[in-house]
Design an enzyme around this catalytic site. Structure first.
Site, PDB file in Angstrom:
ATOM      1  N   ARG A   1      -1.204  -1.211 -31.003  1.00 48.38           N
ATOM      2  CA  ARG A   1      -0.394  -2.211 -30.670  1.00 48.38           C
ATOM      3  C   ARG A   1      -1.345  -2.997 -29.432  1.00 48.38           C
ATOM      4  O   ARG A   1      -2.417  -3.722 -29.630  1.00 48.38           O
ATOM      5  CB  ARG A   1       0.856  -2.022 -30.578  1.00 48.38           C
ATOM      6  CG  ARG A   1       1.847  -3.339 -30.141  1.00 48.38           C
ATOM      7  CD  ARG A   1       3.208  -2.650 -30.294  1.00 48.38           C
ATOM      8  NE  ARG A   1       3.530  -1.961 -28.917  1.00 48.38           N
ATOM      9  CZ  ARG A   1       4.356  -1.966 -28.551  1.00 48.38           C
ATOM     10  NH1 ARG A   1       6.032  -2.008 -29.211  1.00 48.38           N
ATOM     11  NH2 ARG A   1       5.072  -1.374 -27.147  1.00 48.38           N
TER      12      ARG A   1
ATOM     13  N   LYS B   1      14.068  -4.522 -20.238  1.00 49.63           N
ATOM     14  CA  LYS B   1      13.115  -6.005 -20.693  1.00 49.63           C
ATOM     15  C   LYS B   1      13.849  -6.667 -22.397  1.00 49.63           C
ATOM     16  O   LYS B   1      15.263  -5.427 -22.443  1.00 49.63           O
ATOM     17  CB  LYS B   1      11.500  -5.706 -21.861  1.00 49.63           C
ATOM     18  CG  LYS B   1      12.075  -5.008 -22.760  1.00 49.63           C
ATOM     19  CD  LYS B   1      10.575  -4.003 -23.776  1.00 49.63           C
ATOM     20  CE  LYS B   1      10.913  -2.735 -24.874  1.00 49.63           C
ATOM     21  NZ  LYS B   1       9.930  -2.455 -25.282  1.00 49.63           N
TER      22      LYS B   1
ATOM     23  N   TYR C   1      32.717 -18.989 -46.208  1.00 48.60           N
ATOM     24  CA  TYR C   1      31.552 -19.952 -47.317  1.00 48.60           C
ATOM     25  C   TYR C   1      31.100 -19.188 -48.308  1.00 48.60           C
ATOM     26  O   TYR C   1      31.002 -18.143 -47.750  1.00 48.60           O
ATOM     27  CB  TYR C   1      30.259 -20.063 -45.866  1.00 48.60           C
ATOM     28  CG  TYR C   1      30.307 -21.418 -44.599  1.00 48.60           C
ATOM     29  CD1 TYR C   1      31.202 -22.753 -45.347  1.00 48.60           C
ATOM     30  CD2 TYR C   1      30.209 -21.016 -43.424  1.00 48.60           C
ATOM     31  CE1 TYR C   1      30.735 -23.501 -44.301  1.00 48.60           C
ATOM     32  CE2 TYR C   1      30.201 -21.771 -42.540  1.00 48.60           C
ATOM     33  CZ  TYR C   1      30.507 -23.147 -42.899  1.00 48.60           C
ATOM     34  OH  TYR C   1      30.483 -23.389 -41.834  1.00 48.60           O
TER      35      TYR C   1
ATOM     36  N   MET D   1      28.306 -19.038 -38.396  1.00 48.97           N
ATOM     37  CA  MET D   1      27.367 -19.340 -36.991  1.00 48.97           C
ATOM     38  C   MET D   1      28.754 -18.680 -35.267  1.00 48.97           C
ATOM     39  O   MET D   1      28.477 -17.976 -34.390  1.00 48.97           O
ATOM     40  CB  MET D   1      27.000 -20.544 -36.365  1.00 48.97           C
ATOM     41  CG  MET D   1      26.172 -20.642 -35.659  1.00 48.97           C
ATOM     42  SD  MET D   1      25.567 -22.357 -35.521  1.00 48.97           S
ATOM     43  CE  MET D   1      24.627 -22.884 -36.696  1.00 48.97           C
TER      44      MET D   1
HETATM   45  C1  LIG Z   1      10.171  -1.119 -24.736  1.00 50.68           C
HETATM   46  C2  LIG Z   1       8.691   0.254 -24.218  1.00 50.68           C
HETATM   47  C3  LIG Z   1       9.321   1.130 -24.265  1.00 50.68           C
HETATM   48  C4  LIG Z   1      10.762   1.898 -23.569  1.00 50.68           C
HETATM   49  O1  LIG Z   1      11.251   3.084 -25.471  1.00 50.68           O
HETATM   50  P1  LIG Z   1      12.095   2.977 -25.708  1.00 50.68           P
HETATM   51  O2  LIG Z   1      12.185   4.382 -26.812  1.00 50.68           O
HETATM   52  O3  LIG Z   1      13.149   2.308 -25.674  1.00 50.68           O
HETATM   53  O4  LIG Z   1      12.775   4.389 -23.980  1.00 50.68           O
HETATM   54  C5  LIG Z   1       8.552   2.709 -23.276  1.00 50.68           C
HETATM   55  N1  LIG Z   1       6.909   1.886 -23.495  1.00 50.68           N
HETATM   56  C6  LIG Z   1       6.838   0.635 -23.814  1.00 50.68           C
HETATM   57  C7  LIG Z   1       5.168   0.652 -24.068  1.00 50.68           C
HETATM   58  C8  LIG Z   1       8.185  -0.743 -24.073  1.00 50.68           C
HETATM   59  O5  LIG Z   1       7.382  -1.396 -24.717  1.00 50.68           O
END
Ligand SMILES: *Cc1c(COP(=O)(O)O)cnc(C)c1O
Length: 395
Positions: A141, A43, A286, A334
């Site tokens: 979550r 991701k 800046y 930036m």
């Molecule tokens: C991001 C994520 C992972 C991976 O976690 P790591 O700590 O980076 O290995 C696994 N499961 C879910 C549901 C995630 O959102």
């Protein structure tokens, strides 16, 4: 795999070490054994490393499948020719569930509205949809609560176009502590949820719970598949994870074995775009937050916070030039950053600079930058801009 690259045309770029990546995946495979599905989490542009190059490295190194957050990430993998299983872990807009079915994606499921829409989308295409049920066990979550589980399951049983291929959960507190009582309780709730599925006649073939920390530390979390993110890129999930592992590795087979070390895959580089001398008492950048105390040689770098070099690194971080540390002076802009090269001999225009990674016998880790910024290495790398070129190197 690609070996040499002409980087002269780049102001800044990211190199991905194929040997480091392979070593990390070999380490993870050794932890989980040959039977468990090794799903790599790619991701957010593969945690900023680059989706396509990492996906290629992963499959070459023996990964079995992918996990992404968004439907578009999965579609990008398909468009790039990846035919492996892909789990979309984030919500897929109801209007786009048909695309997920068409591409044979694994879709996360945790609510009845999505279940019906997914089943409808599958029926329209005369296919079965592959659902992975996400169970809430205490992270609070994403996931279905225990109280709502039976209702959803009753719904699933009535929709034969849904193949409940997987069931999973996610740990809240497996990396931030060396005390894993909470994780054990989550595991107990996960097993209880699976028992309820089984009682309703649903037996998912892919049960999964482990992120990197769990995959590395706890065999009882492996089930049929693990979802490893950060560790494939060569980072420990946390200092606690590393401590817990070192502690056990000492018992098992000696902690000093280099095969048990994760190696950072990513090196972030740039080329100096200008060199100038600022006299004593001159200001830099800046807000004039830095004032020189001597005649100062400054190198200007063509990267800034828009590239992912966090503005909180202003006046605190350093970069590597000519194998030495060059401190950041003034506020990070930036697209530009100023560094002090007064103590670095023979610096020239377009010389190579390392922002994250090794140069000579020095290195700057994403963990170091994370400490400066007050965050975790995940955020440092995930925010590296998508526009930076990525390339695979064999060193
Ligand atoms: C991001 C994520 C992972 C991976 O976690 P790591 O700590 O980076 O290995 C696994 N499961 C879910 C549901 C995630 O959102």
């Amino acid at each position: 795999m690609t070996t040499t690259h002409d980087t002269r045309g780049f102001g800044s770029w990211i190199e991905l070490s194929a040997p480091a990546y392979q070593a990390n995946l070999a380490f993870l495979r050794q932890r989980i054994g040959p039977e468990v599905e090794l799903a790599v989490v790619v991701k957010s542009n593969a945690y900023g490393h680059g989706l396509e190059p990492i996906a290629r490295l992963a499959i070459d190194a023996g990964a079995d499948s992918f996990c992404v957050h968004a439907l578009d990430e999965a579609l990008a993998l398909r468009a790039a020719g990846f035919t492996q299983d892909i789990l979309v872990m984030g919500h897929v807009p109801l209007a786009r569930l048909g695309e997920a079915v068409a591409e044979d994606l694994r879709v996360v499921l945790y609510d009845p509205v999505t279940a019906d829409a997914l089943a409808d989308a599958a029926e329209r295409r005369g296919k079965r949809a592959r659902a992975h049920l996400k169970v809430e066990t205490g992270t609070n979550r994403q996931g279905i609560d225990g109280a709502e589980l039976d209702g959803l399951v009753a719904r699933l049983v009535e929709r034969p176009s849904l193949d409940v291929e997987g069931v999973y959960t996610h740990f809240a507190d497996i990396e931030d502590t060396t005390d894993h009582a909470f994780a054990r309780e989550q595991l107990r709730l996960f097993r209880a949820a699976m028992d309820r599925l089984e009682a309703a006649g649903i037996t998912p073939r892919k049960r999964h719970a482990a992120c990197s920390a769990a995959a590395i530390l706890y065999e009882e979390t492996h089930f049929d598949m693990v979802r490893v993110g950060i560790s494939q890129y060569g980072f420990w999930s946390s200092k606690q994870t590393r401590l817990s592992f070192d502690h056990r590795a000492t018992d098992e087979r000696g902690a000093s074995d280099p095969a048990h070390r994760l190696q950072p895959v990513l090196t972030w580089k740039a080329r100096i775009s200008q060199i100038k001398t600022v006299p004593t008492d001159g200001f830099v950048g800046y807000g004039r937050t830095y004032q020189t105390t001597r005649d100062t040689r400054l190198a200007i770098l063509p990267i800034g916070y828009a590239d992912g070099y966090d503005r909180h690194l202003s006046n605190v971080a350093s970069v590597l030039i000519g194998g030495r540390r060059a401190p950041v002076r003034g506020r990070i802009c930036m697209n530009l950053t100023m560094v002090d090269v007064t103590d670095v001999p023979d610096v020239g225009l377009e010389d190579e600079v390392v922002l994250i990674g090794r140069q000579g016998d020095r290195r700057i880790d994403a963990d170091d930058l994370a400490d400066h910024v007050g965050t975790i290495p995940y955020e440092i790398v995930a925010r590296l801009a998508a526009h930076l070129p990525r390339m695979i190197v064999d060193r």
